[in-house]
Design an enzyme around this catalytic site. Structure first.
Site, short mmCIF file in Angstrom:
data_model
loop_
_atom_site.label_atom_id
_atom_site.label_comp_id
_atom_site.label_asym_id
_atom_site.label_seq_id
_atom_site.Cartn_x
_atom_site.Cartn_y
_atom_site.Cartn_z
N GLN A 153 74.40 22.75 -29.70
CA GLN A 153 75.11 21.55 -30.13
C GLN A 153 74.12 20.48 -30.58
OE1 GLN A 153 78.62 20.87 -30.17
NE2 GLN A 153 77.80 19.23 -31.43
N ARG A 190 77.18 23.06 -36.76
CA ARG A 190 76.97 24.13 -35.77
C ARG A 190 76.67 25.44 -36.50
NH1 ARG A 190 79.11 23.73 -30.66
NH2 ARG A 190 77.95 25.66 -30.34
N HIS A 240 73.55 22.22 -23.48
CA HIS A 240 74.25 22.73 -24.67
C HIS A 240 73.31 22.57 -25.88
CE1 HIS A 240 77.39 24.13 -27.10
NE2 HIS A 240 78.25 23.14 -27.06
N ASP A 288 81.17 12.05 -25.13
CA ASP A 288 81.73 13.39 -24.87
C ASP A 288 82.86 13.21 -23.87
OD1 ASP A 288 82.10 16.15 -24.72
OD2 ASP A 288 80.35 16.51 -23.43
N ARG A 316 78.21 31.84 -22.88
CA ARG A 316 78.75 30.53 -22.44
C ARG A 316 79.19 30.73 -20.99
NH1 ARG A 316 82.77 26.21 -25.23
NH2 ARG A 316 80.77 25.80 -26.21
N CYS A 355 80.61 15.92 -29.79
CA CYS A 355 80.51 17.38 -29.97
C CYS A 355 81.87 18.03 -30.16
CB CYS A 355 79.78 18.01 -28.78
SG CYS A 355 80.64 17.83 -27.21
N1 CP Z 1 81.32 21.59 -29.19
C1 CP Z 1 81.63 22.80 -28.72
O1 CP Z 1 80.80 23.51 -28.16
O2 CP Z 1 82.93 23.17 -28.94
P1 CP Z 1 83.66 24.45 -28.36
O3 CP Z 1 83.85 24.24 -26.88
O4 CP Z 1 84.97 24.51 -29.11
O5 CP Z 1 82.82 25.67 -28.61
N1 NVA Z 2 80.76 18.61 -21.84
C1 NVA Z 2 81.74 19.48 -22.44
C2 NVA Z 2 81.27 19.99 -23.74
C3 NVA Z 2 82.25 20.84 -24.49
C4 NVA Z 2 81.70 21.41 -25.75
C5 NVA Z 2 82.06 20.61 -21.49
O1 NVA Z 2 81.13 21.17 -20.89
O2 NVA Z 2 83.23 20.93 -21.33
#
Ligand code: CP
Ligand code: NVA
Length: 311
Positions: free
Chosen positions: A141, A298, A138, A229, A111, A270
């Site tokens: 997701q 997930r 992502h 989101d 990540r 998400c």
């Molecule tokens: N939706 C998602 O990726 O959540 P987290 O940021 O908690 O991993």
């Molecule tokens: N768009 C958000 C998604 C979190 C899972 C971010 O990148 O913070």
């Protein structure tokens, strides 16, 4: 695997973006996810003796826990690493990190704040690399989101989904999914917050039915699913929070907006969510909301991805 990802014979099976896969490959992953979900704790253990390293440059609840639980359920082991605590955080190169980790583990999930880092890691790793979210996409997701849609509303192909809010990383993976799963995607985003032109152009070239508007009412009309989101992603500066809140205010998913969608439309997010910002509490905590099924999925979607990459 598509040529874009799998040029070398015996190359690791990376999971980097939805667009790298054919519709048939994605369908096979969804079928596998549904199979793992049905099997529960009695499912197969294709990761026995294998280890996944998970590197986080940003916070996570769902991604971290669902991957860790998934790996263990598949018979493997997971190591969670914070980039801050690694030599990576003190300037060791991604290439060296990739080469070293490839000697120890059987897969790497990343990540990161910058999609280039993911692609550099994948270029240098001799083991599969999985995208656990970048500033641009992502994909894990969206596999869970597709599974969730189909569980609640049947095949997603030719259905209409509406995205309301920021044209961000999750929106980009939704756009790629529209092309690969064959659904109509209408996005309503304020001017200046539309998805990247490159992603929209790619979708158009693929013949996807993707449209962007500044009007939430137009986007949700007749949609079987409304998605939103956060207005401030992890890669956005917190200094922008107030200005973004003002710009995005007309884009809140309210009961009135949901009423314009198709009868029985579901609501997806998400998570993490911000009640009273991108979504009204009455929607996310109401009967149309499938957000906790989506979060649970997930786990099942990632079992399928892990089994494909590392099994
Ligand atoms: N939706 C998602 O990726 O959540 P987290 O940021 O908690 O991993
Ligand atoms: N768009 C958000 C998604 C979190 C899972 C971010 O990148 O913070």
């Amino acid at each position: 695997m598509s040529a874009a990802v799998d040029l070398r014979a015996g190359a690791p099976k990376h999971f980097l973006d939805i667009k790298d896969f054919t519709p048939a490959e994605l369908r096979a992953l969804l079928d596998s996810a549904a199979h793992y979900k049905r099997a529960g704790r009695t499912g197969k253990k294709p990761l026995t003796g294998k280890t996944l390293a998970m590197i986080f440059e940003k916070p996570s609840t769902r991604t971290r826990v669902s991957f860790e639980v998934a790996v263990r359920a598949l018979g493997g082991d997971a190591i969670v690493l914070s980039a801050r605590d690694m030599q990576l955080g003190r300037g060791e190169t991604i290439a060296d990190t990739a080469n070293v980790l490839s000697r120890f583990v059987d897969g790497i999930m990343l990540r990161t704040n910058a999609a280039e880092k993911l692609h550099e890691l994948a270029r240098h790793a001799n083991v599969p690399v999985i995208n656990g979210l970048t500033d641009l996409s992502h994909p894990c997701q969206i596999m869970a989101d597709m599974l969730t849609f189909e569980e609640h509303r049947g095949p997603v192909a030719a259905r209409k989904i509406a995205w309301v809010g920021d044209g961000n990383n999750v929106a980009a993976s939704f756009i790629e999914a529209a092309a690969r799963f064959g659904f109509t995607l209408h996005l309503a985003c304020p001017p200046g917050y539309w998805p990247r032109a490159e992603v929209l152009e790619w979708a158009r070239d693929e013949g996807a039915d993707v449209e962007v508007t500044i009007e939430p009412e137009a986007a949700v009309a007749g949609a079987a699913c409304v998605v939103t989101d956060t207005w401030l992603s992890m890669s956005d500066s917190v200094d922008q929070a107030a200005a973004r809140a003002a710009t995005f205010a007309p884009y809140q998913v309210t009961p009135a907006l949901m009423a314009l969608a198709a009868e029985g439309a579901i609501f997806q997010h998400c998570l993490p969510a911000h009640r009273g910002e991108e979504v009204a509490a009455a929607v996310i905590d109401g009967p149309a909301s499938v957000v906790f099924d989506e979060a649970e999925n997930r786990l099942h979607a990632q079992k399928a991805i892990l089994a494909w990459c590392m099994g």
